[in-house]
Design a protein around this motif. Sequence first.
Motif, PDB file in Angstrom:
ATOM      1  N   THR A   7       1.162  10.765  -6.684  1.00  0.00           N
ATOM      2  CA  THR A   7       0.972  11.835  -5.712  1.00  0.00           C
ATOM      3  C   THR A   7       1.469  11.389  -4.358  1.00  0.00           C
ATOM      4  OG1 THR A   7      -0.949  12.713  -6.898  1.00  0.00           O
ATOM      5  CG2 THR A   7      -0.700  13.338  -4.580  1.00  0.00           C
ATOM      6  N   ALA A   8       2.403  12.155  -3.806  1.00  0.00           N
ATOM      7  CA  ALA A   8       2.957  11.866  -2.489  1.00  0.00           C
ATOM      8  C   ALA A   8       2.342  12.794  -1.457  1.00  0.00           C
ATOM      9  CB  ALA A   8       4.476  12.034  -2.502  1.00  0.00           C
ATOM     10  N   LEU A   9       1.802  12.209  -0.412  1.00  0.00           N
ATOM     11  CA  LEU A   9       1.301  12.966   0.730  1.00  0.00           C
ATOM     12  C   LEU A   9       2.438  13.053   1.738  1.00  0.00           C
ATOM     13  CD1 LEU A   9      -1.467  14.160   1.842  1.00  0.00           C
ATOM     14  CD2 LEU A   9      -1.546  12.087   3.247  1.00  0.00           C
ATOM     15  N   ILE A  10       2.954  14.248   1.967  1.00  0.00           N
ATOM     16  CA  ILE A  10       4.074  14.447   2.888  1.00  0.00           C
ATOM     17  C   ILE A  10       3.505  14.946   4.210  1.00  0.00           C
ATOM     18  CG2 ILE A  10       6.320  15.498   3.223  1.00  0.00           C
ATOM     19  CD1 ILE A  10       6.094  13.768   0.668  1.00  0.00           C
ATOM     20  N   VAL A  11       3.501  14.093   5.205  1.00  0.00           N
ATOM     21  CA  VAL A  11       2.860  14.401   6.482  1.00  0.00           C
ATOM     22  C   VAL A  11       3.921  14.912   7.453  1.00  0.00           C
ATOM     23  CG1 VAL A  11       1.392  13.524   8.311  1.00  0.00           C
ATOM     24  CG2 VAL A  11       1.229  12.538   6.012  1.00  0.00           C
ATOM     25  N   GLY A  12       3.649  16.066   8.049  1.00  0.00           N
ATOM     26  CA  GLY A  12       4.651  16.723   8.877  1.00  0.00           C
ATOM     27  C   GLY A  12       5.527  17.626   8.038  1.00  0.00           C
ATOM     28  N   ALA A  13       4.917  18.359   7.117  1.00  0.00           N
ATOM     29  CA  ALA A  13       5.653  19.073   6.071  1.00  0.00           C
ATOM     30  C   ALA A  13       6.338  20.337   6.548  1.00  0.00           C
ATOM     31  CB  ALA A  13       4.721  19.407   4.903  1.00  0.00           C
ATOM     32  N   ASP A  68      -8.862  10.217  -4.166  1.00  0.00           N
ATOM     33  CA  ASP A  68      -8.547   9.075  -5.020  1.00  0.00           C
ATOM     34  C   ASP A  68      -7.251   9.298  -5.798  1.00  0.00           C
ATOM     35  OD1 ASP A  68      -9.288  11.022  -6.792  1.00  0.00           O
ATOM     36  OD2 ASP A  68     -10.910   9.875  -7.729  1.00  0.00           O
ATOM     37  N   ASP A  69      -6.382  10.217  -5.263  1.00  0.00           N
ATOM     38  CA  ASP A  69      -5.161  10.550  -5.992  1.00  0.00           C
ATOM     39  C   ASP A  69      -3.885  10.218  -5.230  1.00  0.00           C
ATOM     40  OD1 ASP A  69      -5.782  12.479  -4.086  1.00  0.00           O
ATOM     41  OD2 ASP A  69      -4.828  14.111  -5.194  1.00  0.00           O
ATOM     42  N   ILE A  70      -3.967   9.906  -3.952  1.00  0.00           N
ATOM     43  CA  ILE A  70      -2.761   9.728  -3.137  1.00  0.00           C
ATOM     44  C   ILE A  70      -2.232   8.313  -3.312  1.00  0.00           C
ATOM     45  CG2 ILE A  70      -1.826   9.712  -0.785  1.00  0.00           C
ATOM     46  CD1 ILE A  70      -3.971  11.877  -0.155  1.00  0.00           C
ATOM     47  N   THR A  71      -1.076   8.208  -3.910  1.00  0.00           N
ATOM     48  CA  THR A  71      -0.460   6.902  -4.172  1.00  0.00           C
ATOM     49  C   THR A  71       0.632   6.556  -3.169  1.00  0.00           C
ATOM     50  OG1 THR A  71       1.107   7.941  -5.709  1.00  0.00           O
ATOM     51  CG2 THR A  71      -0.931   7.038  -6.647  1.00  0.00           C
ATOM     52  N   HIS A  72       1.234   7.576  -2.553  1.00  0.00           N
ATOM     53  CA  HIS A  72       2.346   7.361  -1.629  1.00  0.00           C
ATOM     54  C   HIS A  72       2.202   8.277  -0.421  1.00  0.00           C
ATOM     55  CE1 HIS A  72       3.846   5.832  -5.458  1.00  0.00           C
ATOM     56  NE2 HIS A  72       4.787   5.179  -4.800  1.00  0.00           N
ATOM     57  N   VAL A  73       2.632   7.793   0.712  1.00  0.00           N
ATOM     58  CA  VAL A  73       2.661   8.595   1.937  1.00  0.00           C
ATOM     59  C   VAL A  73       4.080   8.577   2.482  1.00  0.00           C
ATOM     60  CG1 VAL A  73       1.872   8.815   4.328  1.00  0.00           C
ATOM     61  CG2 VAL A  73       0.261   8.130   2.534  1.00  0.00           C
ATOM     62  N   VAL A  74       4.608   9.761   2.780  1.00  0.00           N
ATOM     63  CA  VAL A  74       5.843   9.882   3.565  1.00  0.00           C
ATOM     64  C   VAL A  74       5.428  10.503   4.887  1.00  0.00           C
ATOM     65  CG1 VAL A  74       8.130  10.895   3.753  1.00  0.00           C
ATOM     66  CG2 VAL A  74       7.290  10.126   1.523  1.00  0.00           C
ATOM     67  N   TYR A  75       5.483   9.712   5.937  1.00  0.00           N
ATOM     68  CA  TYR A  75       5.004  10.154   7.237  1.00  0.00           C
ATOM     69  C   TYR A  75       6.193  10.604   8.076  1.00  0.00           C
ATOM     70  CZ  TYR A  75       2.282  10.394  11.515  1.00  0.00           C
ATOM     71  OH  TYR A  75       1.660  10.848  12.643  1.00  0.00           O
ATOM     72  N   ALA A  76       6.328  11.921   8.235  1.00  0.00           N
ATOM     73  CA  ALA A  76       7.452  12.494   8.980  1.00  0.00           C
ATOM     74  C   ALA A  76       6.973  13.357  10.140  1.00  0.00           C
ATOM     75  CB  ALA A  76       8.331  13.320   8.047  1.00  0.00           C
ATOM     76  N   ALA A  77       5.730  13.156  10.558  1.00  0.00           N
ATOM     77  CA  ALA A  77       5.187  13.921  11.684  1.00  0.00           C
ATOM     78  C   ALA A  77       5.562  13.243  12.995  1.00  0.00           C
ATOM     79  CB  ALA A  77       3.667  14.023  11.571  1.00  0.00           C
ATOM     80  N   ASN A  98       1.311   9.585  19.193  1.00  0.00           N
ATOM     81  CA  ASN A  98       2.005   9.359  17.930  1.00  0.00           C
ATOM     82  C   ASN A  98       1.411   8.191  17.154  1.00  0.00           C
ATOM     83  OD1 ASN A  98       4.388  11.197  17.381  1.00  0.00           O
ATOM     84  ND2 ASN A  98       4.774  10.694  19.519  1.00  0.00           N
ATOM     85  N   LEU A  99       0.986   7.162  17.847  1.00  0.00           N
ATOM     86  CA  LEU A  99       0.306   6.052  17.170  1.00  0.00           C
ATOM     87  C   LEU A  99      -1.018   6.531  16.581  1.00  0.00           C
ATOM     88  CD1 LEU A  99      -0.216   3.098  16.408  1.00  0.00           C
ATOM     89  CD2 LEU A  99      -1.088   2.751  18.747  1.00  0.00           C
ATOM     90  N   ALA A 100      -1.803   7.264  17.360  1.00  0.00           N
ATOM     91  CA  ALA A 100      -3.111   7.727  16.884  1.00  0.00           C
ATOM     92  C   ALA A 100      -2.967   8.623  15.661  1.00  0.00           C
ATOM     93  CB  ALA A 100      -3.839   8.461  18.010  1.00  0.00           C
ATOM     94  N   MET A 101      -1.955   9.472  15.637  1.00  0.00           N
ATOM     95  CA  MET A 101      -1.752  10.366  14.499  1.00  0.00           C
ATOM     96  C   MET A 101      -1.499   9.575  13.214  1.00  0.00           C
ATOM     97  SD  MET A 101       0.523  13.234  16.516  1.00  0.00           S
ATOM     98  CE  MET A 101       1.332  13.836  15.047  1.00  0.00           C
ATOM     99  N   LEU A 102      -0.659   8.549  13.295  1.00  0.00           N
ATOM    100  CA  LEU A 102      -0.415   7.724  12.115  1.00  0.00           C
ATOM    101  C   LEU A 102      -1.687   6.994  11.686  1.00  0.00           C
ATOM    102  CD1 LEU A 102       1.571   6.524  10.020  1.00  0.00           C
ATOM    103  CD2 LEU A 102       2.037   4.702  11.673  1.00  0.00           C
ATOM    104  N   ARG A 103      -2.403   6.455  12.638  1.00  0.00           N
ATOM    105  CA  ARG A 103      -3.665   5.761  12.319  1.00  0.00           C
ATOM    106  C   ARG A 103      -4.634   6.706  11.616  1.00  0.00           C
ATOM    107  NH1 ARG A 103      -4.822   0.960  15.639  1.00  0.00           N
ATOM    108  NH2 ARG A 103      -6.975   1.329  15.030  1.00  0.00           N
ATOM    109  N   ASN A 104      -4.707   7.941  12.086  1.00  0.00           N
ATOM    110  CA  ASN A 104      -5.664   8.894  11.525  1.00  0.00           C
ATOM    111  C   ASN A 104      -5.341   9.258  10.081  1.00  0.00           C
ATOM    112  OD1 ASN A 104      -7.060   8.939  13.936  1.00  0.00           O
ATOM    113  ND2 ASN A 104      -6.118  10.829  14.666  1.00  0.00           N
ATOM    114  N   VAL A 105      -4.087   9.054   9.668  1.00  0.00           N
ATOM    115  CA  VAL A 105      -3.713   9.289   8.272  1.00  0.00           C
ATOM    116  C   VAL A 105      -3.940   8.037   7.432  1.00  0.00           C
ATOM    117  CG1 VAL A 105      -1.774   9.769   6.718  1.00  0.00           C
ATOM    118  CG2 VAL A 105      -2.048  11.093   8.823  1.00  0.00           C
ATOM    119  N   ILE A 106      -3.481   6.902   7.919  1.00  0.00           N
ATOM    120  CA  ILE A 106      -3.484   5.692   7.096  1.00  0.00           C
ATOM    121  C   ILE A 106      -4.877   5.090   6.954  1.00  0.00           C
ATOM    122  CG2 ILE A 106      -2.563   3.353   6.870  1.00  0.00           C
ATOM    123  CD1 ILE A 106      -0.566   5.641   6.330  1.00  0.00           C
TER     124      ILE A 106
END
Length: 372
Positions: A7-13, A68-77, A98-106
């Motif tokens: 499962t890929a989480l595409i951030v900034g979709a 418990d399903d997200i195996t990959h993150v593509v962060y494009a936000a 921009n740093l805080a946004m990435l932290r809030n996902v990871i």
Amino acid sequence: MTTPQQTALIVGATGVVGQACLHHFASLPGWSAIGVARRPITPPPGAQALQLDLQDSAACAAALGGRDDITHVVYAAVYEKPGGLVGGWRDEEQMQVNLAMLRNVIEPLDRPGSPLRHVTIMQGGKAYGVHIHPEIAVPARERWPRDRHENFYWLQEDFLRERQARAGWHFTIMRPRIVFGEAAGSNMNPIPAIGVYAWLRHEQGLPLAYPGGPARVNQAIDAELIAQACAWAAESPNARNETFNLENGDVFVWQNVWPVIADALGMPMGDPEPQSLGESLPRQQQAWERIVDKYRLDAPRDLMAFIGQGATYADFQMNHGKQGPLPPVLMSSVKIRQAGFAACIDTEDMFRKWFGRLQQRRLLPTAEQARA
């Protein structure tokens, strides 16, 4: 033996890169995809949508901390201050957001027992200081030391490296050149803005004049090519904890591809007319509404909702207001090719594809309507 579902989480979709990645991962066998954005998303078949404000750490923790399903993150936000696209690139507050946004996902995903295996983030030519230096060495290479300027790229990269050093997942950093795609309302996609500019001129009976400044040898990257590279990086051992430049595989000069753009839009070429699209297009709201009504388009009637800050971005990329001659801006893509990703696209074909896609979606009138 069946391959476990990934499962890929595409951030900034809803952005130009994220939209392409969401569609691509959703189409891959053995994958599911989740698109994350602050704005509402209409996901493609095989994908889910998650509306989430990445600046809200509590909301991110609640939405992502129990998955418990997200195996990959593509962060494009990316966070861009309204009206401050180019100047904001050096703004300290914008960097910290921009740093805080990435932290809030990871951070909610990087926990004991998490299935997270890989994270991909985006950088770009600003890693080499193309926005602040009058000239950079050609070609720019990933192995160079960091360019010594403040940049949210470095903040995000340092955060990832620190987390990854004590985790079981890996990361990849992509550095695409000028990105082109079909996403509407994106701050860094010039395609809708160029299309609007063309049709405003068409309705005035004017040819398509090149609005930019002096010529410069440059590179482009198709958003769908970025998506393919992200899917490759998600599974390739050669991409683990590596940084890659990414471009179409050729070079271009705006003045040289302008006839192709005019032909794709069905318009005759005109002599160059230097002007700022970032200043002129926002004043054309009523003219754009007339175009939407006349041709019964499905595009937003709100002009800025359609082009975002893409007109200002086009000014920057077309060298508006600069004096020539300008040195080339070129990045070597040898490293990613040697690592195993060799896909490419002719840049002229890319322009035809994206304008054609907007016409197919009835976001712009067709070339046939232009020639009628």
